[in-house]
Design an enzyme around this catalytic site. Structure first.
Site, PDB file in Angstrom:
ATOM      1  N   HIS A 134       0.847  -1.212   0.000  1.00  0.00           N
ATOM      2  CA  HIS A 134       0.000   0.000   0.000  1.00  0.00           C
ATOM      3  C   HIS A 134       0.875   1.252   0.000  1.00  0.00           C
ATOM      4  O   HIS A 134       0.451   2.307   0.474  1.00  0.00           O
ATOM      5  CB  HIS A 134      -0.963   0.029   1.189  1.00  0.00           C
ATOM      6  CG  HIS A 134      -1.737  -1.237   1.348  1.00  0.00           C
ATOM      7  ND1 HIS A 134      -2.975  -1.427   0.803  1.00  0.00           N
ATOM      8  CD2 HIS A 134      -1.409  -2.400   1.962  1.00  0.00           C
ATOM      9  CE1 HIS A 134      -3.404  -2.654   1.079  1.00  0.00           C
ATOM     10  NE2 HIS A 134      -2.456  -3.268   1.770  1.00  0.00           N
ATOM     11  N   SER A 190      16.205  20.145 -16.064  1.00  0.00           N
ATOM     12  CA  SER A 190      15.044  21.010 -16.244  1.00  0.00           C
ATOM     13  C   SER A 190      15.513  22.283 -16.945  1.00  0.00           C
ATOM     14  O   SER A 190      16.609  22.772 -16.686  1.00  0.00           O
ATOM     15  CB  SER A 190      14.460  21.357 -14.868  1.00  0.00           C
ATOM     16  OG  SER A 190      13.771  22.588 -14.926  1.00  0.00           O
ATOM     17  N   LYS A 218      17.561  20.351 -10.883  1.00  0.00           N
ATOM     18  CA  LYS A 218      16.775  19.132 -11.113  1.00  0.00           C
ATOM     19  C   LYS A 218      17.563  18.031 -11.809  1.00  0.00           C
ATOM     20  O   LYS A 218      18.364  18.276 -12.705  1.00  0.00           O
ATOM     21  CB  LYS A 218      15.543  19.451 -11.976  1.00  0.00           C
ATOM     22  CG  LYS A 218      14.477  20.275 -11.308  1.00  0.00           C
ATOM     23  CD  LYS A 218      13.808  19.601 -10.130  1.00  0.00           C
ATOM     24  CE  LYS A 218      12.950  18.416 -10.504  1.00  0.00           C
ATOM     25  NZ  LYS A 218      11.738  18.781 -11.248  1.00  0.00           N
TER      26      LYS A 218
END
Ligand code: ARG
Length: 470
Positions: free
Chosen positions: A164, A285, A291
């Site tokens: 989960h 990016s 990034k």
């Protein structure tokens, strides 16, 4: 040249009963050469085998057969060096015949005596698909090898396992990596099984009702490396379940790979920080200089969806088609070619990503707090005679108490533990040790060192089973 100008420039294999040319709009949708030119090696193979068969059954003089075969050799050289997709013809069958005519004159059309594009297109496409299945089986290997090699390097790296998407229990990084090996192995098995059903021969089915020529279809099949002729000529030209099956197998692989890709995207984020991509497999990016984006894995994740679309689109095309050949079937190649290319790219980029992936043991370790051992504690209580339902409940209370007290579950005092259950008072501090928890799971497929080593050995031996392993 624009498409508008093409309609009557290429050869057509029909036309006697028509006056004037085809409407440009019809030509644009009908013309399959921009897609099916890739079939040319198989078209030539089928032509050669057919010519030999016509000679064998006495429907073509040996000398004419020789001329045709020489002509086909010259056509092959033109196809190798040219740009077949840019030719104006309707499809690969028309192009090859036009070029053959340029090489050997009127004799060229003898190649299509007794056959139809319906059986030839299905034969070419089956041969292409068979080759593509074998190539894909091989293309899966580097990713499997990368997973095994990466796993070998991190058997001793404890790693959080999730259910989960909540931290569940500790595992080893190798155990996680190897979990992605087996779906690929099953994909290879499925491919081999599907290929067995592809390897049937439509040729000789002609337009769908069989050929009036006394050709030996078993011999044709063998010469083309196929197992046997399709039993029914009508089914031979109209059935595409084998193509749908291969598309499914590829799609299942793409779906399985999308799960590996998602793990990589997620685990490489700062929030998880469990793995780090090599620069060569990261993108930047245009705005944010810091990034490092996992674009390759994201596209691999997306392609699972694209292949599902190709598969379901093709199944929808097949649904409700009446018996016999229908032009709808021409779309089979578009789906097969696109799926083959997309899946191949995914396999390649994920192989490179895994080969260069860094597992970050420190962050993995920092995620392994003692609550992940709670199950073991409940099982230990059960072993001491407490019914499991009660043990589960008691340990749940221990975890809640730790949370309320703002302490780690391993740091709840002896006295407080004893309040929950007297047996818990004597708990050894070593019980919370992650390594010990990993070792407790020695069942086949589990997380103990020996169990993971056995999984590694099994993976390695399936890699060497076909002689292509490391
Ligand atoms: N391009 C066609 C295909 O791929 C070839 C068969 C055409 N047959 C026909 N009767 N028009 O299906």
């Amino acid at each position: 040249m624009t498409d508008d100008e093409t309609s009557d420039k290429g050869s057509r294999l029909w036309g006697g009963r028509f006056s004037g040319g085809m409407a440009d709009e019809l030509n644009r949708i009908n013309r399959s050469l921009p897609v099916d030119w890739r079939l040319w090696p198989f078209e030539l193979l089928v032509d050669r085998v057919w010519v030999a068969e016509l000679v064998a059954v006495g429907r073509l003089e040996e000398e004419a057969g020789e001329r045709l075969l020489e002509g086909l050799d010259r056509v092959e050289r033109r196809l190798e060096t040219g740009d077949p997709g840019a030719e104006p013809d309707e499809d690969i069958h028309s192009l090859v015949e036009r070029w053959l005519e340029e090489e050997v004159g009127d004799l060229a059309s003898a190649v299509r005596l007794g056959r139809s594009r319906n059986d030839v297109a299905a034969t070419d496409t089956r041969l292409w698909t068979l080759t593509a299945c074998h190539a894909m089986e091989r293309r899966i290997r580097p990713l499997q090898e990368a997973l095994v090699e990466a796993a070998e390097g991190c058997v001793d790296v404890p790693f959080p396992a999730y259910s989960h998407l909540q931290r569940a229990q500790p595992t080893r990084a190798a155990h996680w990596l190897l979990s992605h090996f087996w779906p690929l192995e099953r994909g290879r098995e499925r491919l081999a099984a599907a290929a067995g059903r592809v390897a049937r021969l439509p040729l000789g089915a002609a337009a769908g009702m069989g050929s009036s020529l006394p050709v030996d279809r078993q011999r044709l099949a063998e010469r083309l490396g196929l197992e046997a002729p399709c039993e029914s000529s009508l089914d031979a030209v109209a059935g595409r379940d084998w193509a749908a099956e291969v598309l499914y197998v590829w799609t299942q692989l793409a779906v399985d790979l999308s799960r590996l890709a998602e793990d990589l995207v997620l685990f490489s984020s700062a929030e998880f920080g469990l793995v780090r991509f090599a620069d060569a497999y990261s993108t930047g990016s245009s705005l944010m200089p810091h990034k490092r984006n996992p674009d390759g894995a994201e596209l691999a994740r997306a392609r699972g969806g694209t292949l599902i679309g190709l598969l379901t689109g093709f199944l929808a095309t097949l649904k409700g088609l009446p018996s016999g050949y229908n032009k709808d079937l021409q779309e089979d190649k578009r789906a097969l070619f696109a799926a083959d290319q997309m899946l191949g790219e995914v396999l390649d980029v994920l192989a490179g990503t895994i080969r260069t992936l860094e597992v970050v043991p420190a962050s993995a370790e920092s995620r392994l707090d003692a609550t992940l051992i709670a199950t073991d504690l409940a099982e230990w209580l059960a072993e001491s005679g407490v019914p499991f339902r009660e043990a589960h409940d008691l340990i749940g209370r221990l975890v809640r108490r730790a949370e309320e007290g703002g302490v780690a579950v391993a740091d709840v005092s002896d006295a407080e533990r004893a309040e929950i259950h007297p047996i818990l008072e004597g708990l050894e501090p070593g019980f919370w040790d992650v390594e010990a928890a990993l070792e407790r799971r020695g069942t086949a497929g589990g997380t103990s060192r020996a169990a993971v080593e056995r999984q590694l050995a099994a993976a390695r031996s399936s890699l060497v089973a076909d002689g292509k392993g490391p």
